[in-house]
Design an enzyme around this catalytic site. Structure first.
Site, PDB file in Angstrom:
ATOM      1  N   GLY A 119     -41.124  21.482  31.667  1.00 33.87           N
ATOM      2  CA  GLY A 119     -41.243  21.931  33.057  1.00 33.87           C
ATOM      3  C   GLY A 119     -41.777  20.847  33.972  1.00 33.87           C
ATOM      4  N   ARG A 179     -35.477  20.611  27.899  1.00 33.46           N
ATOM      5  CA  ARG A 179     -36.370  21.243  26.921  1.00 33.46           C
ATOM      6  C   ARG A 179     -35.923  21.043  25.467  1.00 33.46           C
ATOM      7  NH1 ARG A 179     -40.278  24.354  29.418  1.00 33.46           N
ATOM      8  NH2 ARG A 179     -39.871  24.731  31.624  1.00 33.46           N
ATOM      9  N   ASP A 181     -46.375  20.476  23.292  1.00 34.45           N
ATOM     10  CA  ASP A 181     -45.287  20.430  22.304  1.00 34.45           C
ATOM     11  C   ASP A 181     -44.553  19.093  22.341  1.00 34.45           C
ATOM     12  OD1 ASP A 181     -45.801  22.919  21.310  1.00 34.45           O
ATOM     13  OD2 ASP A 181     -44.290  23.942  22.525  1.00 34.45           O
ATOM     14  N   LYS A 215     -48.705  15.810  30.539  1.00 31.39           N
ATOM     15  CA  LYS A 215     -48.133  16.503  31.688  1.00 31.39           C
ATOM     16  C   LYS A 215     -48.182  17.993  31.506  1.00 31.39           C
ATOM     17  CE  LYS A 215     -44.793  18.576  31.354  1.00 31.39           C
ATOM     18  NZ  LYS A 215     -43.574  19.325  30.984  1.00 31.39           N
ATOM     19  N   THR A 216     -48.621  18.746  32.451  1.00 30.73           N
ATOM     20  CA  THR A 216     -48.350  20.180  32.600  1.00 30.73           C
ATOM     21  C   THR A 216     -49.204  20.763  33.712  1.00 30.73           C
ATOM     22  OG1 THR A 216     -48.521  22.393  31.667  1.00 30.73           O
ATOM     23  CG2 THR A 216     -49.936  20.758  30.672  1.00 30.73           C
ATOM     24  N   ASP A 230     -49.951  23.702  33.784  1.00 33.49           N
ATOM     25  CA  ASP A 230     -50.707  24.806  33.192  1.00 33.49           C
ATOM     26  C   ASP A 230     -52.142  24.433  32.832  1.00 33.49           C
ATOM     27  OD1 ASP A 230     -48.266  26.079  33.370  1.00 33.49           O
ATOM     28  OD2 ASP A 230     -47.732  25.685  31.286  1.00 33.49           O
TER      29      ASP A 230
END
Lengths: 551, 551
Positions: A80, A144, A175, A201-202, A204
C-alpha cells in the site's frame, strides 16, 4: 487560464531540499555494535538465516573520503502507498550519485512483480526531479506480489545480472521486509553478490521497534485524517446536532486511530488492543459509546465524535471466535451453498455455531450478519475490512438509545453520520517530517549498499530531535523477527507492533479521555499540513513519537 | 507532552492580519450609483418592497474623517457552516471599533432563533480574538429557523430596543438574505430604526451575481475537497486498480463539483445543469461513465475518478418527475401505509405511477427504489440528499460493464470505491482568500451601518485582483430578487445561481474533459491549503472566479 499540468503547491514543493542528519552531509565511516539476536525464537530464526543472522547494528559516523566503485542498484515499492515513497527513491538516488556519479538506479515496475517479470525503467535525474517531495508511488508503481518462491528469487537474480545490479532496495511494510530478508539470505547463501536492503514503510505505524522508531507515511496520513477529523469536530461544535462516527484505515493495529485522537481530542476513540485485553464484547463497546452519548445529552450536547480503528472487529474476542467459526463452517460447505434464500442460510448458520457464537450472531444487526454470512472472499473467508464498523456501531447505539428513551433514561436526539478515511491519506504530499525522514532513509540505504551490507533495514533514529541530530545507520532485519503461524505453518516474520497499553501514547490518551468525552471545548482543530511557516507548525513529528520519546 | 488546547496552526493563525481593500484602511465616503431594479418581476418586487426597492448601488471611496455616533449592532449566523464566518464577525467588530470605539457588537445565539428568543452574548474584543481566522460558526452557533413571521420580527425588534441595537447583520445564504431583506423592509416600514445588512455566505457557491462575485466559504471548501480528490487520484494512479466515485456536497447547483474538477482534473465530472439541459436519463449518465471506463480499460487503465454533484438526482428530468409523482402519491396515502411488506408497497407504487415513471422506477436498483419509496421525511417527501448517488451509479455501471464483458466488449476489471465529502470542508480554517474576503465583508457591513443603510448586502468585488484593489460597497438585496413558487405560493426570493452552460468555467471544463478522461497524466494534485509561503500557492482565488473574470 492556461491548462495546468501541476498545482502551484506541486511546483513549489519541487524545490524543497529535505533536511537530513548532519552525518549524511559528509563522508561516513561505519561503526558496528555488538552481535544482535532476534526479538524471539532465536534458535529457529538463526537456523533459517544462517548467513544474515546476528549481524551487528550499524551507525554512521563522520569519516574520511574514500573511493566507491560504481554500482547499479534496483528499487521496488511494495504494498500500500505511503507518503514519502518518492523521497526514499530520491534520497537513494542522491546518495548513490554522491558516492559515485557513475552509479545507476533502476526502478522495478508495479511492485515486486517487476523484479520477477523483468519490468523496469532507469531512474535518471530527470525522472527523479519530477517526483521530489511528492506523494504517491506512481514513479514506478507498487504491487502486492509476495517474493516467497525460489523461482522468483532466481528470476530476480537473472535481471540483476543482466543490468549489473549489485543491490536491491525494497520499500515496504513488515511482510515485504520479511521477504526482503529471505531474499537477502538466499542471495548471500547462493553467493550471487546481490545485496538486499529494506526500508520501513506503512501508514499503519505497525512496523516499529527500538531501532525503527516509526515507519514512514504514518505521520502524514495521520495528519491528513486529523485535519478532517478536526474540521468535522468544528462542524459538530457549530451545528451542535450530529454525532460523527469516523472509521480510520490502519489494518489490525490502532496506531492511526490513537494518533488521530491525540491530535484532535475527540469525544471517544476505540482502541482495538484495549478491547481485546479487556475481553470486551460488541455490546460492551456500544454500552461505552451510549454512556458518553447519554452523558453529553444530559449536558445539552447532542453531538460528538467517535473514532473507530479499521481492525476493531477482529479484536473483539467473541467476534474473532465467531468469524473463525464461520470461516471453518462455510469454507467449501456444499450443504450451505445449496441453500436458496438468505433466510435459510442464516437459520443454517445459527444451528451450526457454538452456543456462544450463535448468540453473538443473533445479536448482530441483520445487515452485518448478512455480510458475515454471505459476502466472502474467493477463499471463503469473511472480508473483515469491508465491514462498515462505523455503521454497525451507529445502528446498535441507536437501538440502545431508543430503548433508554422509552425507559425515560435518555432525552437527547441522536443524529448520526458516518465517515471512512483511508485513501485520502495514503498518497498525500509528505509532511516535512516524512519528506525529511524518507529522504534520509533512502540516502542511508545508498551508504549501506556502498559498504556491501545486506539483510539490513535502513534506520534513521532520534527523530524527535532536529533533523541534523538524527542518527543514521542499519538494523539487521533478522533482529526484528520471530516465528508466527501463517496459513497453518510456522514462519519467520517481522513482529508486528500493536498499540502497547503500557506505552506512553495510550497512557496519555487514557488519562485524558474522560475529560475529552465530557467537556465541550477540548476539541483540537489541527488544520491542513503546512510546508512553509513557523517550525512549530511545519516540522512537528507525530504525537505518538513525541510521547514514546518522553516529550 | 503538555495538554493541548489549540493546535500549533490554530495558534499561529490567530495573529494573521487579513488583507483588505485599500479604501477600507482610511476614511470612506459613499458614492451612490443610479437606481437599481430587481433581476426579474420588477413590478411585483417593487410592490412587495416599497421602502427598500430601487435603492442605488454603493461603492466606497476615500473620504474625510467624520464623527460617527455610537451604535450597537447584532449579528446572526444563519444556515450551514462556511469557512470565514468568524472573520465576517471579526471584520465587523474591527470596523465598528474603528468608526467609534464606543460601538458594541452583540451575537445572537444558535442562528435566527437567537433574535426571536432573545438569546445573545456581547462580542467583546476578548471573545473575538479567540476566533480570528478560524473555521466554524461556533462563536455564536448557527441555526436554520426562518425569519418569516411578523411575530418573529416584533420579537426581534423588542430585543433590539432592549439592547439599543440599531442594526442587525445576517450572515447567510440566498434564503437567509431573502429573509434579511423582508426584515429590513418591515423595520423600515414600521420606522423602527433598525437596519438590516446581509452577507453572502454559502460553500455551495449558488449565491452570486454581477455584484456578488462569490459567496464566502466556497473557495475554502472546494480547496479541501480538491485536496482529498487529488490525494485519491494520486492513490488511483499509484495502485492502478480502483475507480473512485466521489460525491460532493453543494445542494442543487454543481458549482462545487465543477470547481473541484477544474482544480483536480478528474477523469469525469457530472454537471447536473448539463444533465437537465440535455434531458438526460439516469441510463444516459451511466452510459457516459461506462464509455470512459471501457476506453480507459482498453488503454490498460483500470482506474479513475468520477465526481458527482450532490444534487444530481433532482436534475435528471425523468427522476425529477418520478420523485414528484412519488411525493404526490405517497403523501398521507392511507392505502399505501396500510400495506405490510416492502414488496406489496413496491407493487402498489408501480401500478399507480405514470407509464414513463413506472419504467424509470423499474430500472432503478432495488436499494434506491426502496429508499425512494420508504425513507421519507416527516412531510412524506423523498429525502433526496440522503440518496447515495455515488453507490447508485457504481451499481448501475457494474451491471452494464458485466453485460459488456459477457458480450466480449469489455475486458477490464472494475473495482469501485465510493466517497462522500461535505462535512470535511464546511468548517475548515478559511483559506487566505476567504479569510481576507470575509474580513472585508464584515468591515464593509460596519461602514454601511454607520451610513444608515438597510436592505443592502455587503459587497466586495474585483476579487481576482490583489486585495488592496478590491472594491467595497453595498448592493440592494431587492436587486437580486425574482418571484418563485415555494410551497405552492409565489414568493419574492433571491435568484439562485446555477452553473451556466455558457459560462467560462463550464466552457473550460467542456473543452478539456475529453483529454482528462482519456489521458493518464492529466491529474492535478492540489495538496492542502497553505497559509504561509509563496503567494501563487497561498493567495489564489477559485478557478471558477478566475475564469469568470477572464483570467
Amino acid at each position: 487560464m492556461e491548462l495546468m499540468t501541476k498545482s502551484p503547491l506541486q511546483i513549489a514543493r519541487g524545490s524543497y531540499q529535505p533536511k537530513m542528519p548532519a552525518v549524511l552531509k559528509g563522508h561516513v565511516v561505519l561503526k558496528e555494535g555488538a552481535a544482535t539476536q532476534s526479538v524471539a525464537d532465536q534458535e529457529e530464526i538463526k537456523q533459517l538465516f544462517p548467513n544474515t543472522y546476528g549481524m551487528p547494528l550499524i551507525t554512521f559516523e563522520a569519516g574520511e573520503a574514500k573511493a566507491h566503485p560504481a554500482v547499479n542498484v534496483g528499487v521496488i515499492l511494495s504494498g500500500g502507498q505511503a507518503p514519502g515513497g518518492h523521497n526514499v527513491i530520491s534520497g537513494l538516488y542522491d546518495g548513490l550519485k554522491a558516492l559515485n556519479p557513475e552509479n545507476k538506479l533502476y526502478g522495478f515496475l508495479g511492485g515486486p512483480s517487476g523484479l520477477v517479470d523483468h519490468k523496469y525503467i532507469e531512474l535518471t535525474g530527470k525522472v527523479i526531479d519530477e517526483y521530489r517531495n511528492t506523494g504517491g508511488f506512481d514513479i514506478i508503481g507498487s504491487g502486492r506480489t509476495k517474493l516467497e518462491e525460489t523461482e522468483q528469487y532466481e528470476k530476480g537474480a537473472e535481471i540483476c545480472r543482466q543490468l549489473g545490479i549489485k543491490a536491491i532496495v525494497i520499500i515496504g511494510g513488515d511482510d515485504s521486509n520479511t521477504n526482503a530478508c529471505v531474499l537477502a539470505e538466499y542471495y548471500k547463501q547462493k553467493n550471487y553478490g546481490i545485496q538486499v536492503i529494506g526500508c520501513p514503510k506503512t501508514i499503519d505505524g505497525d512496523l516499529k521497534n527500538e531501532m525503527i522508531e516509526t515507519s514512514f507515511g504514518f505521520d502524514t496520513a495521520c495528519k491528513v485524517y486529523s485535519e478532517l477529523i478536526g474540521n468535522i469536530q468544528r462542524d459538530a461544535n457549530s451545528a451542535k446536532k450530529y454525532w460523527h462516527f469516523i472509521r480510520l484505515m490502519g489494518r489490525s493495529a490502532s496506531h492511526i486511530a490513537l494518533e488521530c485522537a491525540l491530535q484532535s481530542q475527540p469525544n471517544m476513540c476505540i482502541i482495538s488492543e484495549e478491547v481485546e485485553a479487556k475481553n470486551m464484547t460488541l455490546n460492551d463497546i456500544v454500552e461505552q459509546i451510549v454512556d458518553v452519548i447519554v452523558a453529553r445529552a444530559n449536558a445539552g450536547l447532542n453531538f460528538g465524535t467517535v473514532l473507530i480503528p479499521e481492525g476493531l472487529i477482529e479484536f473483539i474476542p467473541a467476534m474473532k471466535r465467531l468469524i473463525a467459526e464461520l470461516n471453518d463452517l462455510l469454507a467449501h460447505n456444499e450443504d450451505f451453498n445449496a441453500l436458496e434464500t438468505d433466510d435459510e442460510k442464516r437459520q443454517y448458520v445459527k444451528g451450526m455455531l457454538s452456543p456462544e457464537s450463535s448468540q453473538v450472531y443473533r445479536d448482530l444487526p441483520k445487515g452485518i450478519a448478512r455480510q458475515l454470512t454471505l459476502d466472502r472472499d474467493p477463499h471463503g473467508n469473511v472480508q473483515v475490512s469491508l465491514i462498515e464498523t462505523e455503521k454497525l456501531l451507529i445502528e446498535m447505539a441507536a437501538k440502545r438509545l431508543a430503548k433508554l428513551k422509552a425507559e425515560g433514561k435518555y432525552k437527547g436526539k441522536f443524529s448520526p453520520l458516518s465517515h471512512f478515511f483511508g485513501y485520502e491519506g495514503r498518497c498525500a504530499i509528505p509532511s516535512n517530517f516524512d519528506a525529511d525522514y524518507t529522504y534520509s532513509l533512502g540516502y542511508t540505504a545508498a551508504i549501506l549498499i556502498s559498504e556491501g551490507k545486506t539483510g539490513y533495514m535502513s534506520s534513521v533514529r532520534n527523530l524527535t530531535a532536529p533533523a541534523d541530530q538524527w542518527i543514521a545507520g542499519g538494523v539487521p532485519i533478522t533482529m526484528m523477527m520471530n516465528m508466527e503461524r501463517r496459513n497453518g505453518k510456522m514462519k519467520p516474520v517481522i513482529q508486528k507492533a500493536l498499540v502497547r497499553l503500557d506505552g506512553a501514547p495510550f497512557k496519555y490518551f487514557e488519562k485524558h479521555r474522560k475529560s475529552w468525552a465530557d467537556e465541550n471545548f477540548s476539541y483540537i482543530y489541527p488544520g491542513p499540513i503546512q510546508y512553509y511557516g513557523p517550525a512549530e507548525v511545519c516540522d512537528q513529528p507525530s504525537k505518538t513519537l513525541l510521547l514514546e520519546q518522553g516529550k
